[in-house]
Design a protein around this motif. Sequence first.
Motif, PDB file in Angstrom:
ATOM      1  N   UNK A 183      -5.989 -27.065  29.670  1.00  0.00           N
ATOM      2  CA  UNK A 183      -5.220 -26.414  28.451  1.00  0.00           C
ATOM      3  C   UNK A 183      -3.747 -26.120  28.975  1.00  0.00           C
TER       4      UNK A 183
ATOM      5  N   UNK B 123     -14.030 -28.229  22.560  1.00  0.00           N
ATOM      6  CA  UNK B 123     -13.733 -28.808  21.568  1.00  0.00           C
ATOM      7  C   UNK B 123     -14.797 -30.065  20.846  1.00  0.00           C
TER       8      UNK B 123
ATOM      9  N   UNK C  98     -14.245 -35.159   9.048  1.00  0.00           N
ATOM     10  CA  UNK C  98     -12.779 -35.726   8.396  1.00  0.00           C
ATOM     11  C   UNK C  98     -12.627 -35.169   7.479  1.00  0.00           C
TER      12      UNK C  98
ATOM     13  N   UNK D  88     -14.229 -24.856  19.250  1.00  0.00           N
ATOM     14  CA  UNK D  88     -13.813 -25.152  18.051  1.00  0.00           C
ATOM     15  C   UNK D  88     -14.050 -26.427  17.556  1.00  0.00           C
TER      16      UNK D  88
ATOM     17  N   UNK E 273     -12.191 -29.722  16.014  1.00  0.00           N
ATOM     18  CA  UNK E 273     -11.060 -30.186  15.875  1.00  0.00           C
ATOM     19  C   UNK E 273     -11.045 -31.848  15.614  1.00  0.00           C
ATOM     20  N   UNK E 274      -9.639 -32.261  14.573  1.00  0.00           N
ATOM     21  CA  UNK E 274      -9.887 -33.726  14.541  1.00  0.00           C
ATOM     22  C   UNK E 274      -9.226 -34.441  15.837  1.00  0.00           C
ATOM     23  N   UNK E 275     -10.105 -34.893  16.760  1.00  0.00           N
ATOM     24  CA  UNK E 275      -9.712 -35.181  18.118  1.00  0.00           C
ATOM     25  C   UNK E 275      -9.880 -36.680  18.216  1.00  0.00           C
ATOM     26  N   UNK E 276      -8.661 -37.259  18.666  1.00  0.00           N
ATOM     27  CA  UNK E 276      -8.528 -38.581  18.443  1.00  0.00           C
ATOM     28  C   UNK E 276      -9.401 -39.301  19.765  1.00  0.00           C
TER      29      UNK E 276
ATOM     30  N   UNK F 146     -14.723 -32.535  24.389  1.00  0.00           N
ATOM     31  CA  UNK F 146     -13.637 -32.541  24.876  1.00  0.00           C
ATOM     32  C   UNK F 146     -13.377 -31.054  25.581  1.00  0.00           C
TER      33      UNK F 146
ATOM     34  N   UNK G 157     -11.886 -28.287  28.119  1.00  0.00           N
ATOM     35  CA  UNK G 157     -10.803 -27.712  29.024  1.00  0.00           C
ATOM     36  C   UNK G 157     -11.287 -26.465  29.834  1.00  0.00           C
TER      37      UNK G 157
END
Lengths: 244, 197
Positions: A116, A129, A134, A183, A185-188, A199, A201
């Motif tokens: 982070x 995350x 979407x 959380x 999140x819109x993680x690519x 993902x 951290x």
Amino acid sequence: MRSLFRPMGGFFFQCILAAVLMVLVGLAADVKAVDDTVIFLDPGHGGEDTGIVGGGGLTEKSVCLDLAKRLKQKIDERLGYRTYLTRGEDKSLSLDERAALANNHRATLFISIHLGAFPDQRYRGVGVFYPAGRFHEAAGRPQPLPEWDALQATHRETSKALAGKLHHALLRRFPDGGDLGVHALPLYPLAALNMPAVLVEPAVLSRAAEEEKLGSESVRDALAEGLFEGVDLFLKNGVAGERP
Amino acid sequence: MSARARVLDSRLIWVFLALILAAAIAFFLSRPDRPGPVARPMDEIYLPGYPLYSESAERMPVQLFFPDIDLDLKMESREIYRSDETADRLRQVVVLTLGGPRAEGLLRPFSEGVRLRELYLYEGTVYVDLDIPEKAAMQTGTFMEHLAVRALEASLVQGFPEVERLRIVRNGQEVETLFGHIDVRYPRPAFAASPAG
């Protein structure tokens, strides 16, 4: 006398045979479960992409690679699952290449390891995350979605469960380490994955005190141990997701 | 000159100095107590640098959004100049958002060095092209990247009903992410950018 016991003996041996067969089938199933489980660990960034650079010069790419190697070793030694790293050295790898590697190996789960960073020293600890649904889907105006995005959406609940287990295990290992939560999140980096994916951290590199700790091998090993416990917890509870 | 006249002269000098001091204080206090809407030099944040407003234009309130210490988005009321073109007003909003909050307890969403290359408004979609130096990517983790994108989106949506969709690009290129984590491939519907969304 022999004729008297022959039916019983036959029945007895049949029971023994059935029991042995059941044990063998069970063992085979267990071995199969281990064989089918493929874990992909993704050390974030790499090569020219250093990721976050701490005030003391520690790079996110190097810490992530070290954590991933330690975690792989623990899984190899103690769980025996097939475990792969998307990169085992300091090299550039696109996010799409990482996803393709995991998809092509039909991975059971995917953990992208990052660190982070915040513009303020007060933030510390672990954040996990998982992919958010979407926004297109709720827009009421459907848009064509790439196929892979739709696939990741089918694993969302399992990804959330994996995120929860990793978060729980890391907090249990570092109860005073700080909690940045779980959380969606819109993680690519996770968008194209056809498996439960998160993902994580486990620390905040922009915080000077945490950067100093991350320089210690024992702290990195403890973080990898926390990640290992999270993976173990998740796999013991079963992987609920179905591969479409 | 008598001693009494000298004392009088001396008093007059002090009165004169006091008057000058009072005038200086009055001048200082009479200055506008609020800074202009775009507080930082435009060329620090807005690359093209051409004027987006006339300083003689009247001001209009806007609502900007910044992460607070709890990592939620919080509103900050600011002002921009009432430009004729909506796109120019939106450019001012982006410049102010990139420049960061004024209130204490709010965080600057984007790292130092991130600038607005250009902004277009076309058929309801705002295209925001950001200049993002590599160094900025070395300072931005996943959650701050998420908050930065949402702060920009929320600031652009509030008070601009003509904005229906947002598309953020980096250095003139369509990209998957700005800093390597958050998906910015698609134009986002305006409702998705609301702080509550």
